[in-house]
Design an enzyme around this catalytic site. Sequence first.
Site, short mmCIF file in Angstrom:
data_model
loop_
_atom_site.label_atom_id
_atom_site.label_comp_id
_atom_site.label_asym_id
_atom_site.label_seq_id
_atom_site.Cartn_x
_atom_site.Cartn_y
_atom_site.Cartn_z
N SER A 280 -13.03 -5.12 -7.48
CA SER A 280 -12.90 -4.94 -6.03
C SER A 280 -13.85 -3.84 -5.58
O SER A 280 -14.09 -2.88 -6.32
CB SER A 280 -11.46 -4.51 -5.72
OG SER A 280 -11.31 -4.09 -4.38
N TYR B 57 -1.78 5.73 -4.84
CA TYR B 57 -2.81 6.77 -4.81
C TYR B 57 -2.17 7.99 -5.45
O TYR B 57 -0.98 8.27 -5.22
CB TYR B 57 -3.20 7.12 -3.36
CG TYR B 57 -4.05 6.08 -2.67
CD1 TYR B 57 -5.29 5.71 -3.18
CD2 TYR B 57 -3.63 5.49 -1.48
CE1 TYR B 57 -6.10 4.78 -2.52
CE2 TYR B 57 -4.43 4.55 -0.82
CZ TYR B 57 -5.65 4.21 -1.34
OH TYR B 57 -6.44 3.29 -0.70
N GLY C 264 -7.25 -9.42 1.58
CA GLY C 264 -6.84 -8.26 2.36
C GLY C 264 -6.84 -8.60 3.84
O GLY C 264 -5.81 -8.93 4.43
N LYS D 114 -7.41 -0.87 -9.79
CA LYS D 114 -8.06 -1.64 -8.72
C LYS D 114 -9.30 -0.88 -8.25
O LYS D 114 -9.21 0.32 -7.95
CB LYS D 114 -7.07 -1.80 -7.55
CG LYS D 114 -7.67 -2.36 -6.28
CD LYS D 114 -6.59 -2.63 -5.25
CE LYS D 114 -7.13 -3.19 -3.95
NZ LYS D 114 -7.81 -2.19 -3.13
N HIS E 47 -12.99 -2.57 -2.56
CA HIS E 47 -12.12 -2.06 -1.50
C HIS E 47 -12.48 -2.70 -0.15
O HIS E 47 -12.48 -2.03 0.88
CB HIS E 47 -12.25 -0.53 -1.44
CG HIS E 47 -11.02 0.20 -0.98
ND1 HIS E 47 -10.29 1.03 -1.79
CD2 HIS E 47 -10.39 0.25 0.22
CE1 HIS E 47 -9.28 1.56 -1.11
NE2 HIS E 47 -9.32 1.10 0.11
N SER F 48 0.83 -1.21 0.00
CA SER F 48 0.00 0.00 0.00
C SER F 48 0.86 1.26 0.00
O SER F 48 1.94 1.29 0.61
CB SER F 48 -0.89 0.00 1.25
OG SER F 48 -1.46 1.27 1.45
N THR G 297 -5.33 2.57 -7.45
CA THR G 297 -6.65 2.40 -6.83
C THR G 297 -7.57 3.51 -7.30
O THR G 297 -7.28 4.69 -7.10
CB THR G 297 -6.50 2.40 -5.29
OG1 THR G 297 -5.65 1.30 -4.95
CG2 THR G 297 -7.83 2.25 -4.59
C1 LIG Z 1 -7.50 -2.41 6.78
C2 LIG Z 1 -7.56 -2.26 5.30
C3 LIG Z 1 -6.76 -1.32 4.68
C4 LIG Z 1 -6.78 -1.20 3.29
N1 LIG Z 1 -5.92 -0.32 2.70
C5 LIG Z 1 -5.91 -0.23 1.35
C6 LIG Z 1 -4.98 0.62 0.70
O1 LIG Z 1 -4.17 1.27 1.33
N2 LIG Z 1 -5.05 0.70 -0.65
C7 LIG Z 1 -5.95 -0.03 -1.38
O2 LIG Z 1 -5.97 0.08 -2.60
N3 LIG Z 1 -6.82 -0.87 -0.78
C8 LIG Z 1 -6.81 -0.99 0.55
N4 LIG Z 1 -7.68 -1.85 1.15
C9 LIG Z 1 -8.55 -2.72 0.33
C10 LIG Z 1 -7.87 -4.06 0.05
O3 LIG Z 1 -6.80 -3.89 -0.85
C11 LIG Z 1 -8.80 -5.10 -0.57
O4 LIG Z 1 -9.47 -4.52 -1.66
C12 LIG Z 1 -9.82 -5.67 0.41
O5 LIG Z 1 -9.30 -5.77 1.70
C13 LIG Z 1 -10.27 -7.06 -0.06
O6 LIG Z 1 -11.28 -7.55 0.75
P1 LIG Z 1 -11.06 -8.61 1.94
O7 LIG Z 1 -10.51 -7.82 3.09
O8 LIG Z 1 -12.42 -9.14 2.17
O9 LIG Z 1 -10.08 -9.66 1.46
C14 LIG Z 1 -7.66 -2.00 2.54
C15 LIG Z 1 -8.49 -2.92 3.18
C16 LIG Z 1 -8.44 -3.07 4.54
C17 LIG Z 1 -9.31 -4.11 5.20
#
Ligand SMILES: Cc1cc2nc3c(=O)[nH]c(=O)nc-3n(C[C@H](O)[C@H](O)[C@H](O)COP(=O)(O)O)c2cc1C
Length: 364
Positions: free
Chosen positions: A253, A130, A309, A231, A255, A106, A156
Amino acid sequence: MELVCVEDFEQQADRKLEKSAKDYYKSGAGDQFTLGLNREAFKRLRLRPRCLRDVSQLDISTTILGHQQKWPLGIAPTAMQKMAHPDGEIGNARAAGKAGSIFILSTLSTTSLEDLSAGAPDTTKWFQLYIYKDRSLTEKVVRRAEKANFKALVLTIDAPIFGHRRNDVRNKFSLPSHLCLANFQGEQANGVITEGGSGINEYVASQFDASITWKDIAWLKQLTHLPIVVKGVLTAEDAVLAREFGCAGIIVSNHGARQIDTVPASIEALPEIVRAVGEDLVVMLDGGIMQGNDIFKALALGAKTVFIGRPAVYGLAYNGQKGVEQLLGVLRKDFEITMALTGCQTLADIKPAMVTHESTYSKL
Ligand SMILES: Cc1cc2nc3c(=O)[nH]c(=O)nc-3n(C[C@H](O)[C@H](O)[C@H](O)COP(=O)(O)O)c2cc1C
């Protein structure tokens, strides 16, 4: 007791994490309807297994954007992993490397991209980007990712601002003071996640460029030789634009349901996107993957690989790098069982007809 599924790791993580960190990792946006749906939607799909097909030897390896992977599961970018465990992003990335999985770092990491690269040299690494209002800062980060041996940029596109995560606002979520946004040490964009309704939302509002459009993909493309993956795609329309603007791949996704509530589960959005661009782009998926069956269903519906994630964060919170290694071992074993019991020797044997919506049977 042995941990045998992602929920077991989640329970262990729940015990170890401070309330505000736990809420941050686990929250979704709004009423958290889509948060539940991401998992539920997988359960609404039924497997149609085939039998007597010699599954004594399995080969679940695959190649994603030219990189050989041991299996079709990687680690999605999640911010601030040192809040879960001091091993943080390096521990997570090393575990991914050992498992033969892609690791996506990230932008909002607590380990700099240079340290991550030095700490996990053998892992296939992608960098999640980002776009900051300060374009020179963004450009600098892209150059650093190229130099630090990251193999793709994951832009993203679903976060021009951050979603309303109620618990983060209630908790006045902030990054603990011994941690920082390590990619921005010495920059103005560092360490502002400290105060306010939800410190992270204020940080994002002050730093991220909410005016970006598809044209900025063209800007990014002329900046870098790295392949660009977008994404956060949830519609065929945006998938077509991703193709038009020359992206190499997309991650379907929402997110982790953290941006806007009542959007579809990622697995629900996947088929229309595969129909629109599946022949031309590498289509991948994250959101709600909890077991081997889920990986299988996503592949049957046209994803080339999936990412997790939260589950990786749970492994990390439970026992650092070792916890993630253990978690990936559990998921891999579970996926192999699914492969064998559906009659699939290789990923090419997974066919769309092996998965159907529950409504196929409810008519009976
Ligand atoms: C705590 C947390 C922080 C995240 N931070 C980012 C991030 O910094 N950048 C990003 O593109 N997605 C971020 N995401 C989204 C994840 O990349 C991903 O899309 C998502 O967690 C997938 O779902 P899952 O948690 O059910 O596996 C974050 C998700 C979580 C849970």
